[in-house]
Design an enzyme around this catalytic site. Sequence first.
Site, PDB file in Angstrom:
ATOM      1  N   ASP A 128       1.021  -1.212  -0.259  1.00 42.54           N
ATOM      2  CA  ASP A 128      -0.153   0.533   0.039  1.00 42.54           C
ATOM      3  C   ASP A 128       0.682   1.042  -0.383  1.00 42.54           C
ATOM      4  O   ASP A 128       0.498   2.306  -0.654  1.00 42.54           O
ATOM      5  CB  ASP A 128      -0.983   0.335   0.954  1.00 42.54           C
ATOM      6  CG  ASP A 128      -2.477  -0.751   1.082  1.00 42.54           C
ATOM      7  OD1 ASP A 128      -2.349  -1.720  -0.113  1.00 42.54           O
ATOM      8  OD2 ASP A 128      -2.852  -0.943   1.562  1.00 42.54           O
ATOM      9  N   GLU A 154      -2.774  -3.030  -9.397  1.00 43.46           N
ATOM     10  CA  GLU A 154      -1.589  -1.614  -9.252  1.00 43.46           C
ATOM     11  C   GLU A 154      -1.165  -1.217 -10.456  1.00 43.46           C
ATOM     12  O   GLU A 154      -0.064  -0.607 -10.897  1.00 43.46           O
ATOM     13  CB  GLU A 154       0.138  -2.851  -9.244  1.00 43.46           C
ATOM     14  CG  GLU A 154       0.110  -3.636  -9.933  1.00 43.46           C
ATOM     15  CD  GLU A 154      -0.263  -5.048  -9.690  1.00 43.46           C
ATOM     16  OE1 GLU A 154       0.213  -6.093 -10.600  1.00 43.46           O
ATOM     17  OE2 GLU A 154      -1.216  -4.837  -9.545  1.00 43.46           O
TER      18      GLU A 154
END
Length: 246
Positions: A128, A154
């Site tokens: 994260d 992502e």
Amino acid sequence: MTEVETVSAKQVVPEDAAVHESMADVLASRGDWRGAYEHLRAAIELQRAQPPPVPDQFRREVDRLRRERAKALEESLLDAVTTVYNRRYLDRRLDDLCGAERGSLAVALVDIDLFKNVNDTFGHLAGDQVLRRVAMLLREGLPQLGFCARYGGEEFMLVLPAVQQADAVRVAERARARIAEHPWSTLWPGLSVTISAGLAYEAESAFGDRRQVLEADHLLYAAKRAGRNRVAYRGWPDSSVIEYCP
């Protein structure tokens, strides 16, 4: 009688009820009860016609609700992890940009290389943090009309309206270099991060079918096949890209 005493409410019609009340006081003090009555009645009619004053507490509550609504709308268009725009906003803006002829448009689909390894090696908390830092670095140096959005997982997308192809390539390449050169080990020892990107450019963007996004996706995979940490675009010195024709 004086001039003031002979003026009736029908002859002078001020917009402010307070003015009528003042004139009524003057006329009454001079014994012109009829004129005073007319001005007093005009003042009452004006006051009745005006909306009642809004209590301060109610006004503050309305302002608070407006701020909360604006904040909720903004948050509904932002990705919760990275705070860049989310897919909902991206799709809406692409519909606007691709739905009619509006000049040039470049879209760059960006993917963090080997991101699964980051999660597996350093944990999802580190993952994260990487997503947030990559988003921050992608936003740097964007042109005035450009924006960054999280495409999913992502993957991010840079949307660059009204730019020349060379400028769009430069923006994407500088973003790639910023991320590759970032001191990632200060977050987690041994961590390194790179991105790959596919950039699709059109001088006249009028593609309701999102053909540009599809081209950017193909170019992204060409960059991956060429070894990652690259920006692929039409005309890029790689045969698989040069031969690609959407």
